[in-house]
Design an enzyme around this catalytic site. Structure first.
Site, mmCIF file in Angstrom:
data_model
loop_
_atom_site.group_PDB
_atom_site.id
_atom_site.type_symbol
_atom_site.label_atom_id
_atom_site.label_comp_id
_atom_site.label_asym_id
_atom_site.label_seq_id
_atom_site.Cartn_x
_atom_site.Cartn_y
_atom_site.Cartn_z
ATOM 1 N N GLY A 128 0.837 -1.217 0.000
ATOM 2 C CA GLY A 128 0.000 0.000 0.000
ATOM 3 C C GLY A 128 0.862 1.253 0.000
ATOM 4 N N ARG A 182 0.969 -5.017 -5.871
ATOM 5 C CA ARG A 182 0.993 -6.271 -5.127
ATOM 6 C C ARG A 182 1.284 -7.365 -6.146
ATOM 7 N NH1 ARG A 182 -2.760 -3.147 -1.858
ATOM 8 N NH2 ARG A 182 -1.809 -3.040 0.186
ATOM 9 N N ASP A 225 4.537 -4.952 6.259
ATOM 10 C CA ASP A 225 4.872 -6.294 6.722
ATOM 11 C C ASP A 225 4.951 -7.314 5.575
ATOM 12 O OD1 ASP A 225 4.948 -8.028 9.333
ATOM 13 O OD2 ASP A 225 3.596 -9.068 7.967
ATOM 14 N N THR A 259 3.859 2.647 5.898
ATOM 15 C CA THR A 259 2.442 2.273 5.899
ATOM 16 C C THR A 259 1.674 3.225 6.797
ATOM 17 O OG1 THR A 259 0.809 0.651 6.715
ATOM 18 C CG2 THR A 259 3.009 0.455 7.607
ATOM 19 N N ASP A 308 -0.814 2.503 8.469
ATOM 20 C CA ASP A 308 -1.456 1.772 9.570
ATOM 21 C C ASP A 308 -0.642 1.748 10.866
ATOM 22 O OD1 ASP A 308 -3.474 1.186 7.796
ATOM 23 O OD2 ASP A 308 -2.567 -0.705 7.170
ATOM 24 N N ASP A 327 1.196 -0.464 12.031
ATOM 25 C CA ASP A 327 0.993 -1.736 12.736
ATOM 26 C C ASP A 327 2.217 -2.651 12.664
ATOM 27 O OD1 ASP A 327 0.815 -2.156 10.033
ATOM 28 O OD2 ASP A 327 -0.985 -3.410 10.114
ATOM 29 N N ARG A 354 -6.883 -1.350 8.635
ATOM 30 C CA ARG A 354 -7.034 -2.800 8.478
ATOM 31 C C ARG A 354 -7.407 -3.418 9.824
ATOM 32 N NH1 ARG A 354 -2.240 -4.613 4.404
ATOM 33 N NH2 ARG A 354 -0.953 -3.466 5.854
HETATM 34 P P1 ADP Z 1 2.354 -4.420 2.658
HETATM 35 O O1 ADP Z 1 3.809 -4.480 2.339
HETATM 36 O O2 ADP Z 1 1.826 -3.017 2.600
HETATM 37 O O3 ADP Z 1 2.024 -5.149 3.938
HETATM 38 P P2 ADP Z 1 1.175 -6.624 1.105
HETATM 39 O O4 ADP Z 1 0.858 -7.447 2.309
HETATM 40 O O5 ADP Z 1 0.127 -6.498 0.066
HETATM 41 O O6 ADP Z 1 1.563 -5.118 1.477
HETATM 42 O O7 ADP Z 1 2.506 -7.233 0.444
HETATM 43 C C1 ADP Z 1 3.104 -6.625 -0.679
HETATM 44 C C2 ADP Z 1 3.749 -7.667 -1.533
HETATM 45 O O8 ADP Z 1 4.790 -8.325 -0.806
HETATM 46 C C3 ADP Z 1 2.835 -8.810 -1.984
HETATM 47 O O9 ADP Z 1 2.037 -8.480 -3.087
HETATM 48 C C4 ADP Z 1 3.857 -9.869 -2.349
HETATM 49 O O10 ADP Z 1 4.440 -9.594 -3.611
HETATM 50 C C5 ADP Z 1 4.918 -9.669 -1.267
HETATM 51 N N1 ADP Z 1 4.654 -10.611 -0.179
HETATM 52 C C6 ADP Z 1 3.765 -10.481 0.833
HETATM 53 N N2 ADP Z 1 3.763 -11.577 1.615
HETATM 54 C C7 ADP Z 1 4.671 -12.439 1.084
HETATM 55 C C8 ADP Z 1 5.117 -13.753 1.416
HETATM 56 N N3 ADP Z 1 4.628 -14.417 2.463
HETATM 57 N N4 ADP Z 1 6.051 -14.325 0.616
HETATM 58 C C9 ADP Z 1 6.549 -13.656 -0.438
HETATM 59 N N5 ADP Z 1 6.172 -12.419 -0.818
HETATM 60 C C10 ADP Z 1 5.241 -11.815 -0.078
#
Ligand code: ADP
Length: 333
Positions: A23, A84, A115, A138, A140, A142, A184
């Site tokens: 995000g 993403r 995260d 982020t 958030d 969090d 979230r």
């Molecule tokens: P944020 O970084 O804001 O928490 P997301 O949770 O959408 O956002 O994660 C962003 C991107 O990071 C995902 O689209 C994916 O490409 C990668 N990612 C997230 N979780 C994993 C995971 N468990 N293993 C590998 N890549 C991951």
């Protein structure tokens, strides 16, 4: 005081890359600017990767000079775009990503995100020994093991500004307003917004309240002569919780209006706080990376920059402060 760590050792790399992932958050541009300019001052070239891990796999690289990041510190969103990327959950894809980076002569990576982005970075590093440092971006707030994240202060300020406006209408019409904020599954934004906006109560996932309890809060205010109420609601997993609450309140005889702030909180000009935070953390990420550190996030702990291993961050969630929650309750009563 927040300050960038200094190292006496010779810098380990001369070519690094930076991306934003997950995000978007206001202040990400200030972080990109800081990464680029600090690395160039250290004699290191910087490549920008567009659209996070998707752009890495599609080889969407751009060269970044000091002038490429001029006039962006005040802009919300991210000039590198973000995305993403489902494919990055696969080990083979992450190997391909490391191969692409190495083939281009890139020796280290800075990932600005949340995260999820750090989880991807952790696997990329541990499976392929490719050095990565994360910068928490982020709204958030969090992320575990950091007191602050880039974008949080701006999102809170934006929501409080909205509440100040809503309060004018609430008080003119003697109304109860449910104002839904982002966050979230965590209530950090809601709690800060509730305190800063002087809300009557805050509904957050960490402290469930029954409809009966919410009605009692409104009634207590009415008994004390209040004719209007602002209730801040954290969206939870699915936006729209405030509309469901309003229906339940109506059944108990309490009419209310709903205002879902939604994505208005994600964009906009970053506050001074977020710009400074992003500048310090962006430069710190480069400092640690060039000193040979890896697989870790730069965060803030007790007003100091800290390096925290990804394994102590990912999958953990920062809890809302119970003291702040209690205080917000006491001040509203
Ligand atoms: P944020 O970084 O804001 O928490 P997301 O949770 O959408 O956002 O994660 C962003 C991107 O990071 C995902 O689209 C994916 O490409 C990668 N990612 C997230 N979780 C994993 C995971 N468990 N293993 C590998 N890549 C991951």
């Amino acid at each position: 005081m927040l300050k960038v760590p200094t190292f006496t050792s010779k810098k380990k790399y001369s070519s690094i890359a930076v991306m934003t992932s997950g995000g978007d958050a206001p202040g990400m541009n200030a972080a990109i600017r800081s990464v680029v300019r600090y690395a160039i001052v250290q004699g290191c070239e910087v490549h920008g990767i567009l659209r996070g891990y998707s752009g890495l796999l599609d080889e969407q690289f751009i060269p970044l000079e000091a002038s490429s990041v001029a006039n962006i510190i005040q802009r919300g969103g991210t000039i590198l775009k973000t995305d993403r990327c489902e494919a990055f959950y696969k080990k083979a894809t992450r190997k391909k990503a490391a191969d692409i980076l190495r083939r281009r002569g890139i020796e280290g990576l800075v990932v600005i995100g949340g995260d999820g982005s750090f989880t991807g970075a952790y696997h990329l590093e541990s499976e392929n020994k490719f050095p990565v440092i994360g910068v928490p971006g982020t709204i958030d707030n969090d992320i575990a093991k950091t007191d602050d994240t880039i974008g949080f202060d701006t999102a809170v300020s934006t929501a409080i500004e909205a509440i100040d406006r809503i309060r004018d209408t609430a008080s003119s019409h003697d109304r109860t307003f449910l104002v839904e904020v982002m966050g979230r599954s965590s209530g950090h934004i809601a709690l800060q917004v509730g305190m800063g906006g002087g809300a009557e109560t805050v509904i957050i996932p960490e402290r469930k309240q029954s409809i009966q309890q919410i009605c009692e809060t409104i009634d207590r205010g009415i008994r004390r002569g209040k004719t209007s109420s602002i209730i801040v609601v954290a969206e939870g997993q699915e936006p729209g919780l405030s509309s469901r609450l309003a229906k339940d309140l109506a059944k108990k005889g309490h009419a209310s209006k709903v205002c879902i702030l939604g994505h208005t909180q994600r964009g906009g000009t970053p506050t001074a706080h977020d710009r400074v935070l992003a500048s310090v953390l962006g430069a710190s990420a480069v400092a640690y990376l060039l000193a040979g550190k890896s697989s870790a996030m730069v965060g803030v702990q007790d007003s100091h920059v800290a390096l925290v291993p990804f394994k102590d961050v990912i999958g953990f969630k920062k809890q809302v402060s119970s003291e702040l929650l209690q205080l917000s309750h006491e001040l509203a009563s």
